[in-house]
Design an enzyme around this catalytic site. Structure first.
Site, mmCIF file in Angstrom:
data_model
loop_
_atom_site.group_PDB
_atom_site.id
_atom_site.type_symbol
_atom_site.label_atom_id
_atom_site.label_comp_id
_atom_site.label_asym_id
_atom_site.label_seq_id
_atom_site.Cartn_x
_atom_site.Cartn_y
_atom_site.Cartn_z
ATOM 1 N N HIS A 308 -33.216 -16.333 -21.914
ATOM 2 C CA HIS A 308 -34.319 -17.027 -21.565
ATOM 3 C C HIS A 308 -34.569 -18.013 -22.563
ATOM 4 C CE1 HIS A 308 -38.545 -17.777 -20.092
ATOM 5 N NE2 HIS A 308 -38.183 -17.267 -18.990
ATOM 6 N N ASP A 366 -35.334 -11.645 -13.757
ATOM 7 C CA ASP A 366 -34.658 -11.449 -12.590
ATOM 8 C C ASP A 366 -33.416 -10.277 -12.873
ATOM 9 O OD1 ASP A 366 -34.542 -14.904 -12.938
ATOM 10 O OD2 ASP A 366 -35.192 -13.746 -11.084
HETATM 11 C C1 SDX Z 1 -35.894 -17.744 -14.788
HETATM 12 O O1 SDX Z 1 -38.229 -20.925 -17.864
HETATM 13 C C2 SDX Z 1 -38.792 -19.907 -17.296
HETATM 14 O O2 SDX Z 1 -39.939 -19.354 -17.444
HETATM 15 C C3 SDX Z 1 -38.045 -19.510 -15.983
HETATM 16 C C4 SDX Z 1 -38.327 -18.239 -15.462
HETATM 17 C C5 SDX Z 1 -39.847 -18.323 -14.882
HETATM 18 O O3 SDX Z 1 -40.373 -17.162 -14.603
HETATM 19 O O4 SDX Z 1 -40.098 -19.247 -14.206
HETATM 20 O O5 SDX Z 1 -38.619 -17.102 -16.534
HETATM 21 C C6 SDX Z 1 -37.288 -17.527 -14.402
HETATM 22 O O6 SDX Z 1 -35.526 -18.941 -14.646
HETATM 23 C C7 SDX Z 1 -35.380 -16.672 -15.686
HETATM 24 C C8 SDX Z 1 -34.041 -17.098 -16.208
HETATM 25 C C9 SDX Z 1 -32.985 -16.754 -15.191
HETATM 26 N N1 SDX Z 1 -31.728 -17.355 -15.587
HETATM 27 C C10 SDX Z 1 -30.576 -16.384 -15.769
HETATM 28 O O7 SDX Z 1 -30.640 -15.028 -15.676
HETATM 29 C C11 SDX Z 1 -29.269 -17.060 -15.975
HETATM 30 C C12 SDX Z 1 -28.386 -16.575 -17.228
HETATM 31 N N2 SDX Z 1 -29.379 -17.036 -18.441
HETATM 32 C C13 SDX Z 1 -29.083 -18.298 -18.988
HETATM 33 O O8 SDX Z 1 -28.079 -19.255 -17.850
HETATM 34 C C14 SDX Z 1 -29.779 -18.819 -20.042
HETATM 35 O O9 SDX Z 1 -30.220 -17.572 -20.898
HETATM 36 C C15 SDX Z 1 -30.943 -19.498 -19.719
HETATM 37 C C16 SDX Z 1 -30.708 -20.720 -18.583
HETATM 38 C C17 SDX Z 1 -32.197 -18.708 -18.799
HETATM 39 C C18 SDX Z 1 -31.565 -19.966 -20.797
HETATM 40 O O10 SDX Z 1 -30.748 -20.786 -21.256
HETATM 41 P P1 SDX Z 1 -31.007 -21.793 -22.776
HETATM 42 O O11 SDX Z 1 -32.601 -21.505 -23.284
HETATM 43 O O12 SDX Z 1 -30.997 -23.106 -22.589
HETATM 44 O O13 SDX Z 1 -30.286 -21.256 -23.781
HETATM 45 P P2 SDX Z 1 -28.657 -21.656 -24.299
HETATM 46 O O14 SDX Z 1 -28.198 -21.818 -22.707
HETATM 47 O O15 SDX Z 1 -28.754 -22.885 -24.923
HETATM 48 O O16 SDX Z 1 -28.157 -20.397 -24.511
HETATM 49 C C19 SDX Z 1 -28.209 -20.066 -25.950
HETATM 50 C C20 SDX Z 1 -26.863 -19.389 -26.318
HETATM 51 C C21 SDX Z 1 -25.870 -20.052 -25.977
HETATM 52 O O17 SDX Z 1 -24.647 -19.648 -26.697
HETATM 53 P P3 SDX Z 1 -24.182 -20.690 -28.168
HETATM 54 O O18 SDX Z 1 -24.013 -22.205 -27.283
HETATM 55 O O19 SDX Z 1 -25.412 -20.899 -28.810
HETATM 56 O O20 SDX Z 1 -23.107 -20.061 -28.638
HETATM 57 O O21 SDX Z 1 -26.848 -17.988 -25.685
HETATM 58 C C22 SDX Z 1 -25.613 -18.025 -24.849
HETATM 59 C C23 SDX Z 1 -25.232 -19.486 -24.546
HETATM 60 O O22 SDX Z 1 -23.893 -19.474 -24.193
HETATM 61 N N3 SDX Z 1 -26.260 -17.451 -23.550
HETATM 62 C C24 SDX Z 1 -25.663 -16.538 -22.707
HETATM 63 C C25 SDX Z 1 -26.886 -16.251 -21.653
HETATM 64 N N4 SDX Z 1 -27.610 -17.074 -21.808
HETATM 65 C C26 SDX Z 1 -27.448 -17.805 -22.992
HETATM 66 N N5 SDX Z 1 -24.605 -15.680 -22.962
HETATM 67 C C27 SDX Z 1 -24.429 -15.033 -22.029
HETATM 68 N N6 SDX Z 1 -24.954 -14.652 -20.898
HETATM 69 C C28 SDX Z 1 -26.222 -15.244 -21.021
HETATM 70 N N7 SDX Z 1 -26.865 -14.934 -19.691
#
Ligand code: SDX
Length: 431
Positions: A308, A366
């Site tokens: 998140h 989720d």
């Molecule tokens: C919702 O914003 C809100 O409030 C949203 C929400 C709401 O109520 O409105 O809470 C609802 O959208 C919840 C989130 C649902 N999405 C997912 O579950 C999809 C999987 N999660 C990711 O795509 C990700 O965690 C996000 C999009 C939710 C957040 O992404 P960020 O904050 O931009 O973080 P990032 O992509 O920069 O990740 C940081 C690091 C990265 O690694 P590095 O580049 O630093 O090496 O963490 C890794 C990412 O690769 N990473 C993951 C991961 N999520 C982040 N690695 C593996 N699996 C994951 N799920």
């Protein structure tokens, strides 16, 4: 928002700029950069808005490090256990918990707005039966301004309130109709003798051929899912609604924009993607393979339902959802649901893995919601429409809040331009 006595000093090319600081009731202070470009001729740069406050708000507060989510100051776990969705809608819209009389009037108002204009039924028939219900919802909600023009003038507070009530009331009807259309069953009209969640389940699962009684346990679980998704500060879809509204667009168009943004798998589409992922994993012994893929930088696969932008500790909604998943599956007599077993073991193994601990990746709202929704009888394609239905009150409350600031203006970000500098046109024969 209160002016702080503190200022932030920025030095550019030896020149100092004093920027005022603003203090919150709780949470990080902000640096007010509204005059920065005029004074210093520079922009700030924050493409994902990771360090940017786009507005001030009094609706929802999140502390991502502590796993805290407050709606008008009330913790989400208390609202999920002690309140119910329409009372939370009132709280988000008006700022205070309603008296018994206020709640009765509000619930009656919402109940009496649940039908949609009969001619809107034709919209659904323009879609293929296999259209994703989110495509249908974007289209039908966007078209609502054509049928409810008497509540589309955003300059009129009374029209804004009527549009708010209509959106909250009609979204379950539209979502249920999108579902019925996708499975080739007749639309079911809302009923005024059922509460909000029971009405939605009735519109989704009853058929004209026989009587249908909503299971009160499922209705309570449905209502809790609505509450857990109601609002969440300035997430992507809420920011979309706010930006659309800043141009003066009507509320139905703004909510349609929010639905479109929510659809993405990184946002509200994650509940569908998460259940599909859990089913692809299929068995506990395949979990290590998928955890390895999630950690592999060369593999685009991510654990859906994990991570998140704000929560760098547990998502308090996921905690409540996990408890609810256990309760609902037990009550439905779904023993040892393989998907739930995979989800619990995946959570356990991921949280024990240094990669997820270091990057502070925890289950989000989720991760467990799809397990409950599937157990209730919904196909995965209905998971995000249910999220959209629940989040409508958040979008509308944040939309409404914008009008409380007479100084609010159109949102118009700038950019860091990296393209070609000025050059003269070259005729095609000279290229
Ligand atoms: C919702 O914003 C809100 O409030 C949203 C929400 C709401 O109520 O409105 O809470 C609802 O959208 C919840 C989130 C649902 N999405 C997912 O579950 C999809 C999987 N999660 C990711 O795509 C990700 O965690 C996000 C999009 C939710 C957040 O992404 P960020 O904050 O931009 O973080 P990032 O992509 O920069 O990740 C940081 C690091 C990265 O690694 P590095 O580049 O630093 O090496 O963490 C890794 C990412 O690769 N990473 C993951 C991961 N999520 C982040 N690695 C593996 N699996 C994951 N799920």
């Amino acid at each position: 928002m209160t002016d702080s006595s503190k200022t932030a000093t920025l030095t550019i090319d030896g020149k100092k700029y004093e920027l005022p600081m603003l203090s919150p009731s709780v949470g990080p202070e902000v640096i007010d950069i509204r005059k920065l470009y005029a004074e210093a001729g520079v922009f700030t740069y924050d493409p994902g808005y990771t360090s940017t406050a786009s507005c001030d708000s009094t609706i929802t507060y999140i502390d991502g490090d502590e796993g805290v989510l407050l709606h008008r100051g009330y913790p989400i776990d208390q609202l999920a256990s002690k309140s119910h969705y329409l009372e939370v809608c009132y709280l988000l819209l008006y700022g205070e918990l309603p008296t018994a009389k206020e709640l009765e009037v509000f619930e009656t108002t919402i109940t009496r707005h649940t039908m949609i204009h009969e001619q809107m039924h034709n919209f659904f028939r323009g879609f293929r039966r296999d259209a994703h219900p989110m495509a249908t919802m974007v289209g039908v909600v966007g078209a609502m301004s054509a049928f409810y023009a008497d509540s589309a003038d955003v300059s009129d507070p009374r029209q804004r309130e009527i549009a708010s009530h209509r959106m909250i009331a009609k979204m379950p009807t539209i979502a249920a109709m999108a579902y019925k259309y996708s499975i080739g069953q007749p639309f079911v009209y809302p009923r005024n003798d059922l509460d909000y969640a029971a009405n939605f389940l009735h519109m989704c699962f009853s058929v004209p051929a026989e009587d249908f009684v909503v299971d009160p346990i499922l209705a309570r679980a449905m209502d809790r899912i609505f509450t857990l998704h109601a609002d969440h500060e300035q997430n992507a879809s809420t920011s979309t609604v706010r930006l659309a509204s800043s141009s003066g667009a009507n509320p139905f168009a703004c909510v349609a924009a929010g639905i479109a943004c929510l659809w993405g798998p990184a946002h509200g589409g994650a509940n569908q993607a998460c259940l599909e992922m859990l089913k692809e994993i299929g068995a506990v012994d395949r979990i290590p393979e998928f955890i390895a893929r999630a950690k592999d930088k060369n593999d685009p696969f991510r654990l859906m339902g994990f991570g998140h932008r704000v929560y760098k500790n547990f998502d308090p909604r996921a905690t409540v959802m996990k408890q609810s998943a256990d309760e609902v599956l037990d009550l439905l007599g779904i023993e040892n649901n393989p998907v739930l077993q995979v989800a619990k073991e995946l959570e356990k193994q991921a949280l024990e893995d240094p990669y997820f601990a270091e990057k502070k990746l925890f289950p989000n709202v989720d991760f467990y919601s799809g397990i409950i929704l599937e157990a209730m009888g919904f196909p995965t394609s209905m998971f995000t429409p249910i999220f959209a239905l629940s989040r409508t009150v958040g979008w509308i409350s944040q939309w409404k809040e914008q009008f409380s600031d007479p100084a609010h203006k159109i949102g118009r970000p700038r950019q860091l331009y990296l393209g070609a500098t000025m050059r003269s046109y070259v005729d095609v024969e000279d290229r």
